[in-house]
Design an enzyme around this catalytic site. Structure first.
Site, PDB file in Angstrom:
ATOM      1  N   GLU A 192      31.738 -12.835  -3.130  1.00  0.00           N
ATOM      2  CA  GLU A 192      30.411 -12.535  -2.352  1.00  0.00           C
ATOM      3  C   GLU A 192      30.736 -12.867  -0.769  1.00  0.00           C
ATOM      4  O   GLU A 192      30.023 -12.284  -0.044  1.00  0.00           O
ATOM      5  CB  GLU A 192      29.188 -13.490  -2.896  1.00  0.00           C
ATOM      6  CG  GLU A 192      28.575 -13.025  -4.095  1.00  0.00           C
ATOM      7  CD  GLU A 192      27.700 -11.796  -4.020  1.00  0.00           C
ATOM      8  OE1 GLU A 192      27.592 -11.124  -3.119  1.00  0.00           O
ATOM      9  OE2 GLU A 192      27.328 -11.457  -5.287  1.00  0.00           O
ATOM     10  N   ARG A 226      18.287  -4.714   3.923  1.00  0.00           N
ATOM     11  CA  ARG A 226      18.820  -5.489   2.759  1.00  0.00           C
ATOM     12  C   ARG A 226      19.610  -5.175   1.565  1.00  0.00           C
ATOM     13  O   ARG A 226      20.260  -6.039   1.023  1.00  0.00           O
ATOM     14  CB  ARG A 226      17.450  -6.633   2.578  1.00  0.00           C
ATOM     15  CG  ARG A 226      17.887  -7.506   1.546  1.00  0.00           C
ATOM     16  CD  ARG A 226      16.533  -8.555   1.289  1.00  0.00           C
ATOM     17  NE  ARG A 226      16.883  -9.507   0.435  1.00  0.00           N
ATOM     18  CZ  ARG A 226      16.127 -10.738   0.102  1.00  0.00           C
ATOM     19  NH1 ARG A 226      15.002 -10.781   0.779  1.00  0.00           N
ATOM     20  NH2 ARG A 226      16.522 -11.626  -0.949  1.00  0.00           N
ATOM     21  N   ASN A 244      23.817  -5.358  -1.683  1.00  0.00           N
ATOM     22  CA  ASN A 244      23.987  -5.189  -2.889  1.00  0.00           C
ATOM     23  C   ASN A 244      25.198  -4.094  -2.958  1.00  0.00           C
ATOM     24  O   ASN A 244      25.870  -3.759  -4.042  1.00  0.00           O
ATOM     25  CB  ASN A 244      23.207  -4.051  -3.555  1.00  0.00           C
ATOM     26  CG  ASN A 244      21.807  -5.057  -3.816  1.00  0.00           C
ATOM     27  OD1 ASN A 244      21.770  -6.061  -4.495  1.00  0.00           O
ATOM     28  ND2 ASN A 244      20.600  -4.351  -3.139  1.00  0.00           N
ATOM     29  N   HIS A 270      26.861  -4.765 -11.748  1.00  0.00           N
ATOM     30  CA  HIS A 270      25.753  -5.150 -12.934  1.00  0.00           C
ATOM     31  C   HIS A 270      25.811  -4.560 -13.894  1.00  0.00           C
ATOM     32  O   HIS A 270      25.530  -4.783 -15.323  1.00  0.00           O
ATOM     33  CB  HIS A 270      24.298  -4.714 -11.970  1.00  0.00           C
ATOM     34  CG  HIS A 270      23.892  -5.887 -11.292  1.00  0.00           C
ATOM     35  ND1 HIS A 270      22.839  -5.862 -10.284  1.00  0.00           N
ATOM     36  CD2 HIS A 270      24.367  -6.988 -10.709  1.00  0.00           C
ATOM     37  CE1 HIS A 270      22.847  -6.948  -9.647  1.00  0.00           C
ATOM     38  NE2 HIS A 270      23.770  -7.670  -9.875  1.00  0.00           N
ATOM     39  N   HIS A 330      27.379  -4.027  -6.165  1.00  0.00           N
ATOM     40  CA  HIS A 330      26.463  -4.611  -7.331  1.00  0.00           C
ATOM     41  C   HIS A 330      26.111  -3.658  -8.289  1.00  0.00           C
ATOM     42  O   HIS A 330      25.662  -4.203  -9.519  1.00  0.00           O
ATOM     43  CB  HIS A 330      25.396  -5.339  -6.689  1.00  0.00           C
ATOM     44  CG  HIS A 330      25.615  -6.494  -6.053  1.00  0.00           C
ATOM     45  ND1 HIS A 330      26.483  -6.844  -4.930  1.00  0.00           N
ATOM     46  CD2 HIS A 330      25.074  -7.834  -6.305  1.00  0.00           C
ATOM     47  CE1 HIS A 330      26.821  -8.060  -4.888  1.00  0.00           C
ATOM     48  NE2 HIS A 330      25.914  -8.813  -5.505  1.00  0.00           N
ATOM     49  N   HIS A 366      29.498 -12.856 -12.738  1.00  0.00           N
ATOM     50  CA  HIS A 366      29.011 -12.060 -11.751  1.00  0.00           C
ATOM     51  C   HIS A 366      29.931 -11.749 -10.381  1.00  0.00           C
ATOM     52  O   HIS A 366      29.958 -10.784 -10.191  1.00  0.00           O
ATOM     53  CB  HIS A 366      27.770 -12.992 -11.243  1.00  0.00           C
ATOM     54  CG  HIS A 366      27.157 -11.858 -10.222  1.00  0.00           C
ATOM     55  ND1 HIS A 366      26.525 -10.731 -10.463  1.00  0.00           N
ATOM     56  CD2 HIS A 366      26.871 -12.247  -8.835  1.00  0.00           C
ATOM     57  CE1 HIS A 366      26.100 -10.431  -9.121  1.00  0.00           C
ATOM     58  NE2 HIS A 366      26.207 -11.157  -8.011  1.00  0.00           N
ATOM     59  N   GLU A 406      13.528  -5.984   0.788  1.00  0.00           N
ATOM     60  CA  GLU A 406      14.336  -5.175   0.830  1.00  0.00           C
ATOM     61  C   GLU A 406      13.851  -3.714   0.650  1.00  0.00           C
ATOM     62  O   GLU A 406      13.981  -2.797  -0.363  1.00  0.00           O
ATOM     63  CB  GLU A 406      15.269  -5.275  -1.197  1.00  0.00           C
ATOM     64  CG  GLU A 406      16.417  -4.432  -1.174  1.00  0.00           C
ATOM     65  CD  GLU A 406      17.336  -5.071  -2.132  1.00  0.00           C
ATOM     66  OE1 GLU A 406      17.548  -4.130  -2.934  1.00  0.00           O
ATOM     67  OE2 GLU A 406      17.239  -6.229  -2.602  1.00  0.00           O
ATOM     68  N   ARG A 432       0.573 -19.615  -9.796  1.00  0.00           N
ATOM     69  CA  ARG A 432       0.800 -18.284  -8.795  1.00  0.00           C
ATOM     70  C   ARG A 432       1.774 -18.679  -7.548  1.00  0.00           C
ATOM     71  O   ARG A 432       1.527 -18.071  -6.391  1.00  0.00           O
ATOM     72  CB  ARG A 432      -0.570 -17.818  -8.184  1.00  0.00           C
ATOM     73  CG  ARG A 432      -1.424 -17.360  -9.541  1.00  0.00           C
ATOM     74  CD  ARG A 432      -2.728 -16.535  -8.820  1.00  0.00           C
ATOM     75  NE  ARG A 432      -3.392 -16.077 -10.061  1.00  0.00           N
ATOM     76  CZ  ARG A 432      -4.529 -16.497 -10.542  1.00  0.00           C
ATOM     77  NH1 ARG A 432      -4.998 -17.715 -10.095  1.00  0.00           N
ATOM     78  NH2 ARG A 432      -5.447 -15.861 -11.428  1.00  0.00           N
ATOM     79  N   LYS A 468      23.449 -13.279   6.067  1.00  0.00           N
ATOM     80  CA  LYS A 468      22.422 -13.014   5.043  1.00  0.00           C
ATOM     81  C   LYS A 468      21.191 -13.331   5.625  1.00  0.00           C
ATOM     82  O   LYS A 468      19.959 -12.479   5.633  1.00  0.00           O
ATOM     83  CB  LYS A 468      22.452 -13.626   3.644  1.00  0.00           C
ATOM     84  CG  LYS A 468      21.613 -13.314   2.847  1.00  0.00           C
ATOM     85  CD  LYS A 468      21.950 -13.592   1.455  1.00  0.00           C
ATOM     86  CE  LYS A 468      20.621 -13.184   0.371  1.00  0.00           C
ATOM     87  NZ  LYS A 468      21.254 -13.248  -1.089  1.00  0.00           N
ATOM     88  N   LYS A 483      15.000 -13.832  -3.652  1.00  0.00           N
ATOM     89  CA  LYS A 483      15.008 -13.156  -4.812  1.00  0.00           C
ATOM     90  C   LYS A 483      15.127 -13.903  -6.087  1.00  0.00           C
ATOM     91  O   LYS A 483      16.332 -14.520  -6.335  1.00  0.00           O
ATOM     92  CB  LYS A 483      16.005 -12.064  -4.767  1.00  0.00           C
ATOM     93  CG  LYS A 483      15.722 -10.952  -3.759  1.00  0.00           C
ATOM     94  CD  LYS A 483      16.868 -10.004  -3.186  1.00  0.00           C
ATOM     95  CE  LYS A 483      17.197  -8.996  -4.628  1.00  0.00           C
ATOM     96  NZ  LYS A 483      18.157  -8.041  -4.206  1.00  0.00           N
TER      97      LYS A 483
END
Length: 363
Positions: free
Chosen positions: A189, A245, A249, A256, A252, A269, A241, A125, A231, A147
């Protein structure tokens, strides 16, 4: 002349430090300072491991005699970021007997960082994860913010967890072994931070493009530090997010969708994000938010860095829209995109008409 190390603090409930500079992977004391217990487990891939894995293992053992150190290597590339590989990582950690106070070290690019971070989040966990990014893209983006995720055939990063690292150690010397294509992908990026929050940074990138492509140590350190600082500030204010935040993206949703439709075997990417940012700028034009000159400037800067700015030929518009509907940024009310009002002024735009997106895709 040896470049001095730079540090960027990430605040919040689980504060940590990003350390940037050459030689960090050989600094056993720095690596060992992140340990809480007596177990270390290093995850890498078969491109990075031959270069750096043994050095990290040796540095840890020298700094902490008696430390139990395990490791596991996966095939390099986005195609490895799957639930099946995640299961293999968990099995390897279990076979190593990693205990509750273990630390997982993610040695590699974004794929390794995402998968190893997710494994650390899930094992017992949640155990500590230290990010050791070896690509520019991972240094300025995926290693920061916690993330972690794996991909599904339906889309990127759909299964994962928020799991902030205990530390990020970005050894800029590893960029010397980075393929030129990967360096350029990372610069996409970097450009993103100027596009969404810091127009002056775009001016700096334009002025220093040649130095960055030549891998000038000072220019790279400045670009990495400025990107990480942007960031870090956003992540500190919005760790899960729920708001600001999402601006990270930018490009993206388009990118994506392209990666997914290509089966993670076409554009990498950062390249897909470069194309996606241009498409997001074009969408902003269509929505009346920004002008064509803004798009042209962004497109020109990305081209200076040798990045693609147009989508690959032959992609099905309907399929791309289908991927966008399943994107994590989509909501029940419709498609949600990060758009801009021009350089440095991004915003979240909800309920974007599909007709407008289709027009951009088919332009």
């Amino acid at each position: 002349m040896t470049q001095p190390r730079r540090e960027v603090a990430v605040g919040g409930d689980r504060a940590y430090t990003i350390t940037i500079g050459p030689g960090l992977l050989d600094d056993g004391a720095l690596l060992a300072a992140t340990l809480r217990g007596g177990d270390a487990f290093v995850v890498s891939d078969d491109a990075v491991a031959p270069l750096y894995l043994q050095r990290v293992l040796d540095a840890l053992r020298a700094a902490r005699p008696g430390l139990r150190v395990g490791h596991w290597t996966l095939p390099a590339g986005e195609a490895s970021k799957t639930l099946a590989r995640f299961g293999e990582a968990i099995d390897a950690i279990a076979r190593a007997g990693a205990r509750r106070d273990a630390t997982v070290y993610a040695l590699g690019g974004g794929v390794v960082g995402d998968l190893a971070g997710f494994a650390a989040a899930a094992w017992m966990r949640g155990v500590d994860c230290v990010q050791l990014p070896t690509t520019l893209l991972a240094m300025v983006d995926s290693s920061v913010g916690g993330k972690t995720a794996v991909d599904l055939p339906q889309g990127k990063n759909l299964v994962g967890a928020f799991h902030p690292p205990r530390a990020v150690l970005a050894d800029t010397a590893t960029l010397r072994t980075l393929p030129a294509r990967e360096l350029r992908a990372g610069l996409a990026e970097v450009v993103k931070y100027g596009a969404i929050i810091d127009a002056a940074f775009l001016d700096w990138l334009d002025a220093n493009a040649a130095a960055l492509l030549a891998m000038d140590d000072g220019a790279l350190a400045e670009a990495i530090a400025r990107s990480c600082a942007h960031k870090a500030a956003i992540v500190e204010r919005d760790p899960f997010e729920h708001g600001e935040r999402a601006l990270l993206n930018f490009g993206h949703t388009f990118g994506h969708a392209i990666e997914t439709e290509q089966g993670y075997g076409g554009l990498i990417h950062g390249e897909a994000v470069a194309v996606g940012m241009v498409q997001a700028a074009r969408l902003s034009e269509r929505l009346g938010l920004a002008g064509a000159a803004d798009t042209a400037r962004l497109r020109g800067l990305l081209q200076r860095f040798g990045l693609p700015v147009d989508p690959p030929a032959g992609l099905d518009t309907g399929a791309l829209l289908g991927h966008m509907r399943l994107d994590k940024k989509a909501q029940a009310g419709g498609l949600r995109f990060i758009v801009w009002d021009g350089p440095g002024r991004a915003r979240v735009q909800a309920d974007v008409p599909e007709d407008a997106v289709r027009a951009v895709l088919e332009a």
